[in-house]
Design a protein around this motif. Structure first.
Motif, mmCIF file in Angstrom:
data_model
loop_
_atom_site.group_PDB
_atom_site.id
_atom_site.type_symbol
_atom_site.label_atom_id
_atom_site.label_comp_id
_atom_site.label_asym_id
_atom_site.label_seq_id
_atom_site.Cartn_x
_atom_site.Cartn_y
_atom_site.Cartn_z
ATOM 1 N N LEU A 89 77.115 12.278 58.299
ATOM 2 C CA LEU A 89 77.894 12.655 57.113
ATOM 3 C C LEU A 89 78.270 11.394 56.336
ATOM 4 O O LEU A 89 79.088 10.588 56.789
ATOM 5 N N GLY A 90 77.684 11.252 55.159
ATOM 6 C CA GLY A 90 77.959 10.088 54.322
ATOM 7 C C GLY A 90 79.317 10.168 53.645
ATOM 8 O O GLY A 90 79.805 9.172 53.097
ATOM 9 N N THR A 91 79.916 11.337 53.704
ATOM 10 C CA THR A 91 81.229 11.551 53.100
ATOM 11 C C THR A 91 82.324 10.691 53.740
ATOM 12 O O THR A 91 83.388 10.495 53.155
ATOM 13 N N ASN A 127 83.773 19.989 52.626
ATOM 14 C CA ASN A 127 83.550 21.346 53.156
ATOM 15 C C ASN A 127 82.131 21.593 53.668
ATOM 16 O O ASN A 127 81.630 22.718 53.592
ATOM 17 N N GLN A 128 81.516 20.567 54.186
ATOM 18 C CA GLN A 128 80.195 20.766 54.807
ATOM 19 C C GLN A 128 80.410 21.524 56.127
ATOM 20 O O GLN A 128 81.095 21.038 57.035
ATOM 21 N N ASN A 129 79.788 22.715 56.213
ATOM 22 C CA ASN A 129 80.037 23.648 57.327
ATOM 23 C C ASN A 129 79.914 23.038 58.711
ATOM 24 O O ASN A 129 80.572 23.476 59.660
ATOM 25 N N ARG A 163 64.255 15.927 63.111
ATOM 26 C CA ARG A 163 64.769 16.324 61.795
ATOM 27 C C ARG A 163 66.285 16.484 61.933
ATOM 28 O O ARG A 163 66.787 16.740 63.033
ATOM 29 N N THR A 164 66.984 16.354 60.823
ATOM 30 C CA THR A 164 68.430 16.577 60.816
ATOM 31 C C THR A 164 68.715 18.055 61.039
ATOM 32 O O THR A 164 68.029 18.918 60.485
ATOM 33 N N ILE A 165 69.729 18.340 61.838
ATOM 34 C CA ILE A 165 70.123 19.723 62.125
ATOM 35 C C ILE A 165 71.502 19.990 61.499
ATOM 36 O O ILE A 165 72.467 19.262 61.753
ATOM 37 N N ARG A 166 71.565 21.044 60.698
ATOM 38 C CA ARG A 166 72.827 21.387 60.015
ATOM 39 C C ARG A 166 73.392 22.726 60.459
ATOM 40 O O ARG A 166 74.460 23.129 60.015
ATOM 41 N N LYS A 167 72.658 23.452 61.321
ATOM 42 C CA LYS A 167 73.152 24.719 61.867
ATOM 43 C C LYS A 167 73.147 24.618 63.390
ATOM 44 O O LYS A 167 72.135 24.209 63.978
#
Ligand SMILES: Cc1cc2nc3c(=O)[nH]c(=O)nc-3n(C[C@H](O)[C@H](O)[C@H](O)COP(=O)(O)O)c2cc1C
Length: 251
Positions: free
Chosen positions: A133-135, A66-68, A12-16
């Motif tokens: 990050l698609g940004t 601003n994605q943490n 799974r994607t991890i964002r923290k």
């Protein structure tokens, strides 16, 4: 084999992320694995920018909306389509590079993305977490400035990397028959679409998503909130300008 299948099916994607660093030796190993992947004509027309510096991360933060994860993950990797290095080599060797065109951009972007995904699998196999990050393609013009990318180089995706500080629920997927076609493409009937999207639409998190966004269907959350036409057109124009400025539009 079973281990690889388990790894791929359980990810799974991890964002923290924990604040623990990713040590140099491990990172170098991941980069080596990424660079062993397939590449067009073995030209390796990509570059990977490793960002660990807090100041540069802070400069990248607003460019990734601003994605943490950009400042919280210990390592940020920007994968770039890169015909600069290869073209320089050609010129030094009395060979005229013909890579200032859109096809060459696609070639280099494909190489960069395959390397990125290979690195992600290697990272996950080592217990690390990643988030794409698609940004990167939205703000390529500014990322080019921060990372000092020369002509011939375009950032195509970014991956945040670090030790997981969360284990989120796995996200859903469409059934296999939605995406796999045997021998030829089998176009979808309305009834087929209804059937294939029923599972996704029936989830409680989808219902919550619709409510939170004040919409009546899940598709509207995508078209009216997350990936809007106006934004797509505006970012698309900027990206075309970037490809022009970086020398990929047949100049
Ligand atoms: C090219 C690409 C761009 C993505 N961009 C973002 C992003 O900007 N922010 C984010 O939080 N996740 C991003 N993701 C992660 C997706 O949201 C995630 O893969 C998807 O929701 C499925 O979840 P899973 O990876 O946990 O299965 C991106 C994924 C890909 C492949």
């Amino acid at each position: 084999m079973d281990n690889i299948r388990d790894l791929l099916l359980n990810r799974r994607t991890i964002r923290k992320y924990l604040s623990d660093p990713v040590d140099d030796e491990l990172l170098t190993g991941l980069l080596e694995s990424a660079c062993r992947t397939s590449t067009t004509g073995n030209m390796q027309v990509y570059s990977i920018i490793v960002t660990r510096d807090e100041i540069i991360k802070k400069e990248l933060l607003p460019l990734h909306f601003n994605q943490n994860m950009v400042t919280e993950a210990p390592v940020i990797l920007t994968f770039c389509a890169d015909f600069n290095r290869f073209s320089k080599w050609c010129r030094l060797r009395d060979a005229e590079p013909g890579y200032d065109n859109f096809l060459s951009f696609m070639t280099a972007a494909i190489d960069a993305l395959i390397a990125a995904q290979t690195l992600c699998i290697a990272a996950e196999a080592n217990g690390l977490g990643i988030c794409y990050l698609g940004t990167t393609t939205y703000m390529a013009h500014k990322i080019i400035d921060v990372l000092q990318l020369p002509k011939g180089v375009v950032p195509v995706t970014t991956v945040t990397l670090g030790w997981p500080a969360e284990k989120p629920e796995q996200t859903d997927r469409l059934p296999l028959e939605a995406v796999v076609h045997h021998e030829v493409y089998r176009d979808y009937t309305d009834a087929g679409i209804e059937e294939l999207y029923r599972g996704k639409e029936g989830r409680t998190d989808s219902a919550q998503f619709i409510r939170e966004n004040n919409k009546t269907t899940l598709a509207q959350v995508f078209t009216d909130v997350r990936y809007k036409k106006d934004d797509n057109v505006a970012f698309s124009k900027m990206l075309l300008r970037v490809l022009n400025d970086q020398g990929f539009m047949n100049q």
